[in-house]
Design a protein around this motif. Structure first.
Motif, PDB file in Angstrom:
ATOM      1  N   PHE A   7       0.633  -1.098   0.070  1.00  0.00           N
ATOM      2  CA  PHE A   7       0.407  -0.103   0.087  1.00  0.00           C
ATOM      3  C   PHE A   7       1.232   1.237   0.147  1.00  0.00           C
ATOM      4  N   LEU A   8       2.405   1.354   0.761  1.00  0.00           N
ATOM      5  CA  LEU A   8       2.811   2.945   1.157  1.00  0.00           C
ATOM      6  C   LEU A   8       3.301   2.655   0.016  1.00  0.00           C
ATOM      7  N   GLY A   9       4.350   1.718  -0.529  1.00  0.00           N
ATOM      8  CA  GLY A   9       4.846   1.117  -1.517  1.00  0.00           C
ATOM      9  C   GLY A   9       4.287   2.677  -3.124  1.00  0.00           C
ATOM     10  N   GLN A  10       3.294   2.317  -3.422  1.00  0.00           N
ATOM     11  CA  GLN A  10       2.508   3.101  -4.856  1.00  0.00           C
ATOM     12  C   GLN A  10       2.538   3.850  -4.018  1.00  0.00           C
ATOM     13  N   THR A  11       2.438   4.739  -3.078  1.00  0.00           N
ATOM     14  CA  THR A  11       0.830   6.785  -2.911  1.00  0.00           C
ATOM     15  C   THR A  11       2.518   7.486  -1.921  1.00  0.00           C
ATOM     16  N   ALA A  12       3.685   6.517  -1.408  1.00  0.00           N
ATOM     17  CA  ALA A  12       4.542   7.764  -0.677  1.00  0.00           C
ATOM     18  C   ALA A  12       5.882   7.876  -1.571  1.00  0.00           C
ATOM     19  N   GLN A  13       6.516   8.586  -1.353  1.00  0.00           N
ATOM     20  CA  GLN A  13       7.892   9.348  -1.791  1.00  0.00           C
ATOM     21  C   GLN A  13       9.218   7.572  -1.271  1.00  0.00           C
TER      22      GLN A  13
ATOM     23  N   ASP B 271      12.624  -0.538  -8.798  1.00  0.00           N
ATOM     24  CA  ASP B 271      11.855   0.369  -9.137  1.00  0.00           C
ATOM     25  C   ASP B 271      12.451   2.139  -9.873  1.00  0.00           C
ATOM     26  N   GLN B 272      11.675   3.062 -10.608  1.00  0.00           N
ATOM     27  CA  GLN B 272      11.931   4.067 -10.977  1.00  0.00           C
ATOM     28  C   GLN B 272      11.960   5.347  -9.834  1.00  0.00           C
ATOM     29  N   SER B 273      11.183   5.348  -8.932  1.00  0.00           N
ATOM     30  CA  SER B 273      10.684   6.057  -7.858  1.00  0.00           C
ATOM     31  C   SER B 273      11.470   5.953  -6.482  1.00  0.00           C
ATOM     32  N   GLY B 274      12.443   4.544  -6.652  1.00  0.00           N
ATOM     33  CA  GLY B 274      13.303   3.844  -5.648  1.00  0.00           C
ATOM     34  C   GLY B 274      12.218   3.741  -4.535  1.00  0.00           C
TER      35      GLY B 274
END
Length: 166
Positions: free
Chosen positions: A25-31, A88-91
């Motif tokens: 859940f958090l991996g999809q929404t946060a920095q 992933d791209q966001s790290g």
């Protein structure tokens, strides 16, 4: 005793799923992204259940330390050098792996006899984590090969959480 062990396994199973769901859940929404040379402190539930420390390096080898103890008869320290690979791209998601070593001391009393055992050896650490700054959720597997007092192989690991400070 069997009931106590069964309850522990059930709690560990539910905690593992809870951590996984939170990671997804958090991996999809946060920095994401930790700062270079950040220090993390938290805990691992598993084998062993322990205090989990990490000195993170963005480029190079991070130091991972696991310390487990029982106030009466047990102390265990496992240290690894870990490399992190972004998935992933966001790290947010990382694969981590690396070599290490461990030492443990068990102190027991049986009737009138005292039993002291020190075990030391080499280990590896492999796992997956999700970083949602300043929190890291992780799951890891730690194969251990004891060299003293006798050769022995066992598998440890668990799921956990760490809070990073910059």
């Amino acid at each position: 005793m069997k009931t106590l062990l069964a309850n522990h396994k059930i709690r560990f199973f539910y905690l593992s799923w809870l951590v996984l769901i939170i990671c997804l859940f958090l991996g999809q929404t946060a920095q994401a992204q930790r700062a270079d040379r950040a220090f993390g402190i938290g805990f691992q539930a598993g084998n062993p259940t322990a205090l989990a420390l990490q000195f993170y390096k963005a480029h190079g080898v991070s130091t991972d330390i696991l310390v487990a103890y029982d106030l009466n008869d047990f102390l265990f320290v496992n240290i690894h050098g870990l490399w992190n690979t972004h998935l992933d791209q966001s790290g947010t998601w990382h694969l981590f792996y690396g070599p290490g070593g461990f030492i443990g001391r068990r102190n027991r009393e049986f009737s009138d006899k005292r039993y002291d055992k020190v075990e030391a050896g080499i280990s590896g650490n492999f796992g997956l984590n999700a970083v949602v700054r300043p929190v890291e959720f992780f799951g890891q597997i730690t194969p251990r090969f004891a060299l003293t007092p006798a050769t022995n192989f066992n598998l440890g690991g668990g799921v956990g959480i760490r809070f990073f400070f910059w």
